[in-house]
Design an enzyme around this catalytic site. Sequence first.
Site, PDB file in Angstrom:
ATOM      1  N   LYS A   1      36.832 117.557  24.436  1.00  0.00           N
ATOM      2  CA  LYS A   1      37.742 116.728  23.654  1.00  0.00           C
ATOM      3  C   LYS A   1      38.598 115.798  24.517  1.00  0.00           C
ATOM      4  O   LYS A   1      39.038 114.744  24.045  1.00  0.00           O
ATOM      5  CB  LYS A   1      38.631 117.604  22.768  1.00  0.00           C
ATOM      6  CG  LYS A   1      37.870 118.306  21.655  1.00  0.00           C
ATOM      7  CD  LYS A   1      38.788 119.042  20.708  1.00  0.00           C
ATOM      8  CE  LYS A   1      38.003 119.698  19.590  1.00  0.00           C
ATOM      9  NZ  LYS A   1      38.881 120.352  18.594  1.00  0.00           N
TER      10      LYS A   1
ATOM     11  N   ASN B   1      38.117 114.236  18.794  1.00  0.00           N
ATOM     12  CA  ASN B   1      37.092 115.091  18.190  1.00  0.00           C
ATOM     13  C   ASN B   1      36.127 114.299  17.320  1.00  0.00           C
ATOM     14  O   ASN B   1      35.155 114.852  16.809  1.00  0.00           O
ATOM     15  CB  ASN B   1      37.724 116.230  17.379  1.00  0.00           C
ATOM     16  CG  ASN B   1      38.206 115.769  16.015  1.00  0.00           C
ATOM     17  OD1 ASN B   1      38.715 114.654  15.871  1.00  0.00           O
ATOM     18  ND2 ASN B   1      38.083 116.621  15.017  1.00  0.00           N
TER      19      ASN B   1
ATOM     20  N   ASP C   1      41.858 116.726  14.045  1.00  0.00           N
ATOM     21  CA  ASP C   1      42.250 118.144  14.068  1.00  0.00           C
ATOM     22  C   ASP C   1      43.635 118.354  13.450  1.00  0.00           C
ATOM     23  O   ASP C   1      43.853 119.298  12.679  1.00  0.00           O
ATOM     24  CB  ASP C   1      42.241 118.687  15.496  1.00  0.00           C
ATOM     25  CG  ASP C   1      40.832 118.945  16.009  1.00  0.00           C
ATOM     26  OD1 ASP C   1      39.936 119.201  15.182  1.00  0.00           O
ATOM     27  OD2 ASP C   1      40.633 118.894  17.234  1.00  0.00           O
TER      28      ASP C   1
ATOM     29  N   GLY D   1      45.991 124.509  24.812  1.00  0.00           N
ATOM     30  CA  GLY D   1      44.741 123.780  24.978  1.00  0.00           C
ATOM     31  C   GLY D   1      44.597 122.637  23.992  1.00  0.00           C
ATOM     32  O   GLY D   1      45.573 122.143  23.416  1.00  0.00           O
TER      33      GLY D   1
ATOM     34  N   ALA E   1      43.238 122.432  20.885  1.00  0.00           N
ATOM     35  CA  ALA E   1      43.662 122.685  19.515  1.00  0.00           C
ATOM     36  C   ALA E   1      45.182 122.698  19.416  1.00  0.00           C
ATOM     37  O   ALA E   1      45.769 122.152  18.467  1.00  0.00           O
ATOM     38  CB  ALA E   1      43.087 124.010  19.028  1.00  0.00           C
TER      39      ALA E   1
ATOM     40  N   GLY F   1      41.352 129.581   9.696  1.00  0.00           N
ATOM     41  CA  GLY F   1      40.947 128.282  10.218  1.00  0.00           C
ATOM     42  C   GLY F   1      39.862 127.570   9.441  1.00  0.00           C
ATOM     43  O   GLY F   1      39.536 126.420   9.746  1.00  0.00           O
TER      44      GLY F   1
END
Length: 451
Positions: free
Chosen positions: A65, A86, A101, A126, A128, A240
Amino acid sequence: MVPKRFALIAHPAGHTMSPFLHGRLFAFRNEAASYGSADIPPSGLAAAVPRLRPLSGFNVSIPYKRAIIPMLDGCDEKAAAIGSVNTVKNENGRLTGYTTDGEGFRRALEFAGQGISGKTAVLGAGGAARAIVFEALRAGGEVTVAARPHSLEAAHALAADAGKKIPGARVSACLISELRGKRDLLVNATPAGMYPQTNGCAANAELVENSACVFDAVYNPCVTEFLSLAKALGKPAVGGTGMLVCQAAASEEIWLGAHFSDSELLELCAETALETRKKFGNIVLCGFMGGGKTTCGRLLAAHMGRKFLDLDEFISAREGMSVAEIFRIKGEPAFRKMEKEAVKGLSHASGLVIAAGGGTLLSPENAGAFRENGIVVWLDASLGAVRSRISNDGTRPLLAKPGALESLYTLRRGRYRGAADFTVNADESPENIVKRIMGLLKPADTPKQED
């Protein structure tokens, strides 16, 4: 019209649900398009980009990413600020990066009636976590980025970057162990609990107890240990899957100008959860004694390349005595307690074929635990077939009384039906039963691999 082509790049790519998701989204709009996946090793990313240019667009997942950005022709303002991409759109040969995201995170919480404008703690630093932190700060929230010791430097860097790029941002960083006080939302943005290492949890009970709501960016398994802990403590818990679905829909808005209703996306969330359980979760066979659960389970496991587990044998091995001995010495209530503890532990495992005991799925709690991350198949054998199969079996403690077989059979059938995702006629040969089960478990869409 030549169908548009899209793909996902990742490493590894074998666990992705993206081809299924985008296939469904294309179908919602009758879009003539295809979607594949490409597993690209880290050393091959630069060489792969020219091969991606003929595509109409592509998605980018772990670990690319951020690495993909220098290889693109540009990024939109949001992706550039976050430093994460993404989604890539091809416009007349120009590759532009976007990030969806954060939008997926926000919409998933909105579907659950939750917001992101309050006090949020994000576990992880990270890719996310970056998208989630920036989205919450843009909504006016106060965010603490919390990390384990080895990621603390990255957490401080993320907080500093977000504070610099979002005017007035209230953001800080600390160790997870240093989190104190109440918060509106606790987010797991680490891989803890992700398939195939499903036995993991990024937070302890105290952190969850001090949070009004929890969110887990992990979508496989559908219910992680983190979410189970929150549910046990009576906290709203959002998995998720919604984020996965909503970020995919946002990608198609960028590529195709498509728009999807909330009802369509909620329907897709349910379908995706089912497909995830089928593809990665346990396959649990339930039914009356003599229904063929163990025989068919062993055969099914061999066909699917999975490990087989007989629940009664599993409990017997742990207790050092047979089920009949447990019933005789300790009584049925003690056995049911052992059974419930075993189910709870196995419900967080993955990739098993499990033959459940005849009474296991009579407990709504056991049935719910197995169905959270797996598929339950009822082997529906007729009374005549059951009678012939166990007529000479003297090891069944519940059949000691005259008429017990018929009474139990009648009592349990409705309970099995209510506990199962699928039903298979179990009067046939084991080979035919297994063939039918495998047909039910066949993926709705088979992912295409990109060259």
